[in-house]
Design a protein around this motif. Sequence first.
Motif, mmCIF file in Angstrom:
data_model
loop_
_atom_site.group_PDB
_atom_site.id
_atom_site.type_symbol
_atom_site.label_atom_id
_atom_site.label_comp_id
_atom_site.label_asym_id
_atom_site.label_seq_id
_atom_site.Cartn_x
_atom_site.Cartn_y
_atom_site.Cartn_z
ATOM 1 N N ILE A 101 -4.149 -0.166 2.660
ATOM 2 C CA ILE A 101 -4.551 -0.844 1.455
ATOM 3 C C ILE A 101 -3.584 -0.849 0.496
ATOM 4 N N ILE A 102 -3.298 -1.686 -0.099
ATOM 5 C CA ILE A 102 -2.429 -1.753 -1.302
ATOM 6 C C ILE A 102 -3.331 -1.899 -2.611
ATOM 7 N N ASP A 103 -3.591 -1.038 -3.446
ATOM 8 C CA ASP A 103 -4.331 -0.863 -4.376
ATOM 9 C C ASP A 103 -3.930 -2.066 -5.562
ATOM 10 N N LEU A 104 -4.913 -2.822 -6.145
ATOM 11 C CA LEU A 104 -4.685 -3.931 -6.771
ATOM 12 C C LEU A 104 -4.275 -3.318 -8.388
ATOM 13 N N PRO A 105 -5.364 -2.883 -8.879
ATOM 14 C CA PRO A 105 -5.339 -2.505 -10.331
ATOM 15 C C PRO A 105 -4.474 -1.331 -10.579
ATOM 16 N N ARG A 106 -4.106 -0.493 -9.489
ATOM 17 C CA ARG A 106 -3.428 0.700 -9.592
ATOM 18 C C ARG A 106 -1.908 0.347 -9.812
ATOM 19 N N ASN A 107 -1.611 -0.742 -8.938
ATOM 20 C CA ASN A 107 -0.246 -1.327 -8.960
ATOM 21 C C ASN A 107 0.107 -2.389 -10.056
ATOM 22 N N ASP A 108 -0.939 -2.918 -10.471
ATOM 23 C CA ASP A 108 -0.783 -3.941 -11.942
ATOM 24 C C ASP A 108 -2.117 -3.962 -12.557
ATOM 25 N N PRO A 109 -1.872 -2.773 -13.504
ATOM 26 C CA PRO A 109 -3.093 -2.654 -14.417
ATOM 27 C C PRO A 109 -3.701 -3.591 -15.041
ATOM 28 N N ALA A 110 -2.953 -5.013 -15.230
ATOM 29 C CA ALA A 110 -3.446 -6.175 -15.697
ATOM 30 C C ALA A 110 -4.751 -6.866 -14.853
ATOM 31 N N LEU A 111 -4.856 -6.391 -13.266
ATOM 32 C CA LEU A 111 -5.741 -6.890 -12.739
ATOM 33 C C LEU A 111 -6.982 -6.123 -12.777
ATOM 34 N N PRO A 112 -8.109 -6.773 -12.541
ATOM 35 C CA PRO A 112 -9.489 -6.061 -12.656
ATOM 36 C C PRO A 112 -9.637 -5.176 -11.600
ATOM 37 N N GLY B 38 3.627 -2.898 -2.916
ATOM 38 C CA GLY B 38 2.818 -1.719 -2.135
ATOM 39 C C GLY B 38 3.729 -0.343 -2.726
ATOM 40 N N ASP B 39 3.649 -0.213 -3.953
ATOM 41 C CA ASP B 39 4.058 0.938 -4.376
ATOM 42 C C ASP B 39 3.058 1.977 -4.512
ATOM 43 N N TYR B 40 1.971 1.731 -4.568
ATOM 44 C CA TYR B 40 0.785 2.740 -4.275
ATOM 45 C C TYR B 40 -0.163 2.084 -3.059
ATOM 46 N N SER B 41 -0.285 2.710 -2.158
ATOM 47 C CA SER B 41 -1.382 2.211 -1.184
ATOM 48 C C SER B 41 -1.829 3.342 -0.348
ATOM 49 N N VAL B 42 -2.781 3.367 0.427
ATOM 50 C CA VAL B 42 -3.454 4.326 1.113
ATOM 51 C C VAL B 42 -3.670 3.953 2.596
#
Length: 287
Positions: free
Chosen positions: A22-33, A55-59
Motif C-alpha cells: 500500500i502506497i500511503d497517499l498523504p505521507r507521500n504527498d502532504p497536499a493530499l487529504p 511509492g517512496d513510503y509504502s507498507v
Amino acid sequence: MKLVTYRHNGKTSIGKVEADRIIDLPRNDPALPDTMLALLQGGQDTMARARAVRGDYSVPLSEVQLLAPLPNPSKFLAIGMNYRKHVEEAARVGVQTPPTQVWFNKQVSCINGPFGDVHLPAVSDKLDYEVELCAVIGQRCRRVSREDAASVVAGYMVCNDVSVRDWQLATQTMTVGKSFDTCGPTGPWIVTPDELGDPHALRLRMWVNGELRQDDETGSMIHDIYAQIEHLSTAFTLEPGDLLATGTPSGVGVAMSPATYLRAGDVMRAEIDGIGAIENRVVAEPV
C-alpha cells in the motif's frame, strides 16, 4: 487505482494498492487529504494527484488492517429486486415484482469493514446475506442522463447487503431491517473505472462456509448502474462518496427451501471479479 482506507501501527490513513504493498497517499504527498471522503470531494484534480504519487513510503498489504474504504458517506442506498432470477425466487415466497426501481436506505452506521465480524442480532434469528456490486459516486450531481452517468462514478467495491429479514419485511421501507449495526460490509478497496472496465460484465459470487450460494453476472441486472444513477439523480442530489448497492442475484437464504439463515460461526465470502473479495464471520451480538 485500488484505493484503501487502512490502519497500520495504530494510525489510520488512505493509500493505493500496487502489487502487494500500500502506497500511503498523504505521507507521500502532504497536499493530499488523509480520508477517502475528502479525497473524493477534491474532484478530478485531487484524484489525478493521487495517481501520480510514487511509492517512496509504502507498507506491506499483509501488515495492515483494511477498513471500510468509505466509513462516512452521506448516503448508503440499495436497490431491491434487480436481478431477473432473484425476482423469480422472490415471487415463489410471495414477493411481487415491482413495476419500477425500488430503493431503500441502509443507515450509514451499519457500515462494516471488509473483514469485520457481523452481529447475529439478539432480537432475530433471520440474518441473511446478499452479495452486491457497490458503486461509489465521485462528484456532486443532479439530473444525470444515463449516457453521462459513467462520468460521475469514482469506482466500485464489493458489498454484502446483510439483512435481518423479519425486521426488513415488517415495514414497506425495509430500512430498519437493512441497517442493523455491522450489516454493511464493504471493500476490500475502491477500484476506479479505468482499471475495472465494464461494470456490467463481472461475475459475482457468495459462499457461506465454503458452499457457493450465489453466482451470477452483473449483466443480469434489470436496471443497470447508469439507469440507477439517472433515476436517483432525478429526485435528489448525489454527493461524492455516496454508496449505491446495485442489487443481489438469486440464492439468498430466505428463498431456499426451507429458508436457511445465518448462524453464529458462519463465514460469508462475497467476491466480484476484477475487484476482489470480502469475508465476514457471523458472531452473536454482544449484550
